[in-house]
Structure formats: structure tokens, C-alpha cells
Design a protein around this motif. Structure first.
Motif, PDB file in Angstrom:
ATOM      1  N   LEU A 336     -20.826  -7.266 -42.320  1.00  8.06           N
ATOM      2  CA  LEU A 336     -20.294  -5.944 -41.836  1.00  8.06           C
ATOM      3  C   LEU A 336     -20.089  -5.596 -40.806  1.00  8.06           C
ATOM      4  O   LEU A 336     -19.085  -4.851 -40.311  1.00  8.06           O
ATOM      5  N   PHE A 339     -16.907  -6.677 -38.940  1.00  7.02           N
ATOM      6  CA  PHE A 339     -15.501  -6.114 -39.379  1.00  7.02           C
ATOM      7  C   PHE A 339     -15.492  -4.794 -38.828  1.00  7.02           C
ATOM      8  O   PHE A 339     -14.724  -4.133 -38.706  1.00  7.02           O
ATOM      9  N   LYS A 340     -16.971  -3.997 -38.723  1.00  4.10           N
ATOM     10  CA  LYS A 340     -17.146  -2.955 -37.891  1.00  4.10           C
ATOM     11  C   LYS A 340     -16.336  -3.355 -36.132  1.00  4.10           C
ATOM     12  O   LYS A 340     -15.981  -2.079 -36.081  1.00  4.10           O
ATOM     13  N   ALA A 343     -13.375  -3.436 -36.379  1.00  2.00           N
ATOM     14  CA  ALA A 343     -12.425  -2.177 -36.614  1.00  2.00           C
ATOM     15  C   ALA A 343     -12.512  -0.846 -35.512  1.00  2.00           C
ATOM     16  O   ALA A 343     -11.410  -0.009 -35.194  1.00  2.00           O
ATOM     17  N   ILE A 349      -7.748  -0.558 -39.385  1.00  2.00           N
ATOM     18  CA  ILE A 349      -8.655  -0.098 -40.071  1.00  2.00           C
ATOM     19  C   ILE A 349      -9.142   1.140 -40.035  1.00  2.00           C
ATOM     20  O   ILE A 349     -10.172   1.453 -39.319  1.00  2.00           O
ATOM     21  N   ASP A 351     -11.106   2.279 -42.649  1.00  2.00           N
ATOM     22  CA  ASP A 351     -13.130   1.901 -43.233  1.00  2.00           C
ATOM     23  C   ASP A 351     -13.124   0.174 -43.660  1.00  2.00           C
ATOM     24  O   ASP A 351     -12.654  -0.216 -44.427  1.00  2.00           O
ATOM     25  N   VAL A 352     -14.574   0.463 -43.322  1.00  2.00           N
ATOM     26  CA  VAL A 352     -15.878  -0.827 -44.223  1.00  2.00           C
ATOM     27  C   VAL A 352     -16.788  -0.921 -44.534  1.00  2.00           C
ATOM     28  O   VAL A 352     -16.957   0.312 -43.953  1.00  2.00           O
ATOM     29  N   ARG A 353     -16.681  -0.844 -45.724  1.00  2.00           N
ATOM     30  CA  ARG A 353     -18.026  -0.133 -46.623  1.00  2.00           C
ATOM     31  C   ARG A 353     -18.365  -1.717 -46.813  1.00  2.00           C
ATOM     32  O   ARG A 353     -17.543  -2.337 -47.207  1.00  2.00           O
ATOM     33  N   ILE A 359     -17.264  -6.732 -49.690  1.00  2.00           N
ATOM     34  CA  ILE A 359     -16.913  -6.299 -48.767  1.00  2.00           C
ATOM     35  C   ILE A 359     -15.708  -5.631 -49.168  1.00  2.00           C
ATOM     36  O   ILE A 359     -14.660  -6.623 -49.502  1.00  2.00           O
ATOM     37  N   VAL A 361     -12.279  -3.737 -47.072  1.00  2.00           N
ATOM     38  CA  VAL A 361     -12.072  -3.351 -45.450  1.00  2.00           C
ATOM     39  C   VAL A 361     -10.327  -2.833 -46.156  1.00  2.00           C
ATOM     40  O   VAL A 361      -9.499  -3.597 -46.130  1.00  2.00           O
ATOM     41  N   GLU A 362     -10.893  -1.224 -45.761  1.00  2.00           N
ATOM     42  CA  GLU A 362      -9.733  -0.563 -45.922  1.00  2.00           C
ATOM     43  C   GLU A 362      -8.570   0.148 -45.115  1.00  2.00           C
ATOM     44  O   GLU A 362      -8.860  -0.036 -44.266  1.00  2.00           O
ATOM     45  N   THR A 400      -7.050  -2.548 -49.200  1.00  2.00           N
ATOM     46  CA  THR A 400      -7.760  -2.601 -49.432  1.00  2.00           C
ATOM     47  C   THR A 400      -7.804  -4.263 -49.500  1.00  2.00           C
ATOM     48  O   THR A 400      -8.296  -5.153 -50.695  1.00  2.00           O
TER      49      THR A 400
END
Length: 431
Positions: A336, A339-340, A343, A349, A351-353, A359, A361-362, A400
């Protein structure tokens, strides 16, 4: 493409012929890092030696029980599974799949409603949810794309959908920039509104995934599930939590709901518990779990499937011995954070959630408008495959990237995957 299979079956190339741990190999001998895991099935890794041995050993004794005869292998697995809920969910019914598990759980809740004289059989489900592709499961699913073209088959009466905890696209607040329930959890309060104005009969059941994975890995805010549980208890609603995807260590705990202070009445499961062979089920409290009478519910395989039962024992052993839930928590957080960082580098990117190794990644065309970017998601999926990385794509808006690798993934493999994601975002830019 195989012209002998009905569309909807596995028609996507490359043709995978073998696998071990987090890697799979195609018929040309090319190795891929698998971030799909089945999807979500091979949590202990492809062809784990202990799962393979358990299947081989059981296959020499009994493949399938002869009918309704008792099986120690089955009853002992049920006992082990109930302990994963601290014994509170004390009864287990085994099935073949997640869809069948959710169908059976609703049926059990309805029988309990009838036994207790409840005046209604309404079902509350979530928008963006996914519970399978059989008739009832599709009716519960909150994604129109899964239902189009199937008429009443996917529209059983009595099911009402309410807003899901989709904080990134919160319908109640355009200012919820932190994706943390900043709207005051109006998505949970919408359940009360639905009961008052939309239910055609008294609500008997509420069903939801703990984390809405197929809907885009929608991870609820901290207080969401406790609020939903309070509403269910207030109205005498049976709370069913679908752990088909999130269960068995994927989120860093045995079940996703265990991240929050919530005690469901029924939990459904499947996928990872079989280690690669079909097995599912649902477990319930003693009160709910004794609602069925003999003959009320049955499946040909399920508890008679001794190969599946043996595999389930092996999976539980592996999860404990290799501490895979712990690894999912540690590697998931590391993934995570990676990925942030991406972002902050790529504005597509949005949102990462997620939690643990579940996980999402939208991708968006514009961070201000949050317009979905399905074209880029599709291109990313293909480009990553060319770079020998397998992922899923998901979400109601098809925007996503979903990452659900085997729980045996290493930090080195996460670093390798993040480098490939970085290279692919840089190469594609926008499409």
C-alpha cells in the motif's frame, strides 16, 4: 481462444500450465508473478506441498462420501473453523462455492425468521456488492452490469440495495477528501431510511462483504460496521457477512470483519479455504445454526467432498504454521505504501485503498472530477501481462486495479511488482 467453451469460461491467454507459490508458468515456459491468486483462491500459494500431500493421501482412502453418512474429516474441519470465530459461530454447513454459501446463508436466515414469527422476509444488500452469479446471488449483487440481459432471473423480489461505504465516491459529501467516513456515515444511516421507505416487508436479513472486493476493494471507515450492527440489532435483522474473498488471512486477520468491533450472526466463506480445490460454507451462531431441520438443506458434494475437507485441514495448518495472516498484514502495508508513492508520481491514480493483501488502485482521468478511467485500466492490465505480471481489474466503473496475491508473497516480490507498475504507468501515460 477455445471455440468449444461457452463464453464466460476461462478463455484468456496465456495458457497457464503450472504454478508454485506466487509464480505461474505458461505453456511456452514463461514465468509470471501472480497477483490474482485465482482470484483470491490460492492464498497459501500455488500447489503448496502440504495441500498436495493432503489431497493425495485422502484420494487413496475416500474421494466422496456415499450420501448422508458421518465423516470425521468433515466434523473435525467444522470444529476447527468455528474456533476461528472464537467459538461464537458454532455451526458450519459446507458447500461448493461462494455463491452457494451466500444462497444457503440467506435460506438459513429465512428459516430462522419463520421459526421466530418475523413478519417479513426483506433483504438489505449493498450497492457495488458482489455475492456470486446464481439467481439469488445476482439479486443480492449491487452491480447492474452483472445483471443486464438476465431479466427476472437476477431480480428476485424483496431485495433492497443501500449505499455502500464507497468513501472515494461518497454520494453524501463532495468534501470527504480523506475517504474516512467524513460524511458522518450517512451510508450506514441509509439503512434506516430504506427500512422506513423502501422495504416491501419487514427486513429479515442484511448481507454485505466485510470489504467489497469485486466492487472496487471498498474499505469501510472504522465506525461503519459497528453502526450497521447497531441498526441490525435494533430491528432484529440477521447480519450476514460475506467473507468469501476477504477470509482466511487475506486482510491480516482470519476474517475481514475482525478488524472492527462487530459480531455477525452468519459468516459465509469459500475460495482460499480449499487451497485450490472447490469448497465453501457458512457458519452461524447456535441459535441460527439450529434453525434448519433435517432435510431442509443439502448439497451433493459439500461436506461429502472428502478431498475438499482434507485440503481445508491443510490450509488451516499452513495459515497457522507459516503465519500467513501476519505476512499479509506486513507485506500488504508495504505494498500500500508503495502504491501511495506511485500516486504522488502519477496523477491518474485517484485512490489507493485496502487492508492487508486486498488492495485496490482506482484510476481517474481527472483527480478533481474523479471521472473513472476504464480505458487506462484495460491498457494497464494488458501491459502488465506483457511485463509478466498478472492482476485483476474490478469495480462497478471498471476503473480499479485489484491486487490479491498469494499470502506467501515476499517483500522482494512486492518490490519487483512495484517496479513493474512504475514502469508501466510511465510507459502508458494516458490512453
Amino acid at each position: 481462444m477455445d471455440t468449444h467453451l461457452i463464453p464466460g469460461s476461462s478463455l484468456v491467454e496465456p495458457v497457464i500450465v503450472s504454478g508454485s507459490a506466487c509464480e505461474v508458468v505458461d505453456e511456452a515456459g514463461t514465468t509470471y508473478l501472480d497477483l490474482e491468486a485465482g482470484p483470491g483462491v490460492n492464498s497459501v500459494g500455488h500447489c503448496h506441498p502440504k495441500v498436495v500431500k493432503a489431497i493425495q493421501d485422502q484420494a487413496t482412502r475416500l474421494l466422496q462420501g456415499p450420501g448422508r453418512n458421518h465423516s470425521r474429516v468433515t466434523s473435525e474441519l467444522a470444529a476447527r473453523i468455528t474456533r476461528e470465530s472464537d467459538g461464537r459461530l458454532s455451526r458450519v454447513f459446507f458447500t461448493n462455492s461462494g455463491a452457494e454459501s451466500n444462497d444457503g446463508a440467506i435460506k438459513l436466515a429465512f428459516k430462522h425468521a419463520a421459526n421466530t414469527g418475523k413478519k417479513g422476509y426483506g433483504v438489505i444488500a449493498m450497492e457495488h456488492s458482489f455475492h456470486g452469479r446464481t439467481s439469488l446471488a445476482l439479486s443480492l449483487t449491487g452491480n447492474a452490469a452483472r445483471k443486464n440481459g438476465f431479466g427476472p432471473y437476477a431480480a428476485l423480489p424483496g431485495v433492497v440495495h443501500v449505499s455502500a461505504p464507497y468513501c472515494y465516491r461518497c454520494p453524501y459529501s463532495s468534501h470527504n477528501k480523506n475517504n474516512d467516513g467524513g460524511c458522518g456515515l450517512k451510508c450506514a444511516d441509509a439503512i434506516e431510511d430504506a427500512i422506513k421507505v423502501r422495504m416491501q416487508s419487514a427486513p429479515a436479513v442484511l448481507i454485505s462483504e466485510s470489504i467489497l472486493c469485486v466492487g472496487g476493494v471498498l474499505t469501510p471507515p472504522k465506525q461503519y460496521w459497528p453502526r450497521v450492527q447497531d441498526i441490525c440489532r435494533k430491528h432484529g435483522i440477521t447480519l450476514i457477512i460475506d467473507e468469501v474473498f476477504a477470509g482466511w488471512g487475506r486482510t491480516g486477520k482470519t476474517f475481514g470483519y475482525q478488524h472492527w468491533d462487530v459480531q455477525p450472526d452468519i459468516v459465509t466463506f469459500a475460495k482460499a479455504i480449499g487451497g485450490g480445490v472447490p469448497i465453501g460454507g457458512f457458519m452461524a451462531t447456535e441459535t441460527l445454526g439450529t434453525a434448519f431441520q433435517e432435510g431442509d438443506h443439502f448439497t451433493t458434494f459439500g461436506s461429502n467432498n472428502q478431498i475438499g475437507m482434507a485440503a481445508g485441514h491443510a490450509v488451516l495448518d499452513i495459515l497457522e504454521e507459516e503465519r500467513l495472516a501476519d505476512n499479509a498484514g506486513v507485506c500488504g502495508e508495504y505494498f500500500l505504501e508503495g502504491f501511495k508513492r506511485l500516486a504522488s508520481k502519477y496523477d491518474v491514480i485517484g485512490d489507493v485503498r485496502g487492508i492487508g493483501l486486498m488492495i485496490g488502485v482506482e484510476l481517474v482521468k481527472n483527480r478533481e472530477t474523479r471521472e473513472p478511467y476504464p480505458e487506462l485500466v484495460k491498457a494497464m492490465h494488458a501491459a502488465l501481462r506483457e511485463r509478466k505480471l498478472l492482476i485483476s481489474t474490478t469495480g462497478t466503473y471498471a476503473s480499479t486495479l485489484r491486487i490479491t496475491p498469494p499470502l506467501v508473497i515476499t517483500r522482494e516480490q512486492v518490490d519487483h511488482a512495484l517496479r513493474i507498475f512504475d514502469e508501466t504507468f510511465a510507459a502508458l501515460g494516458r490512453v
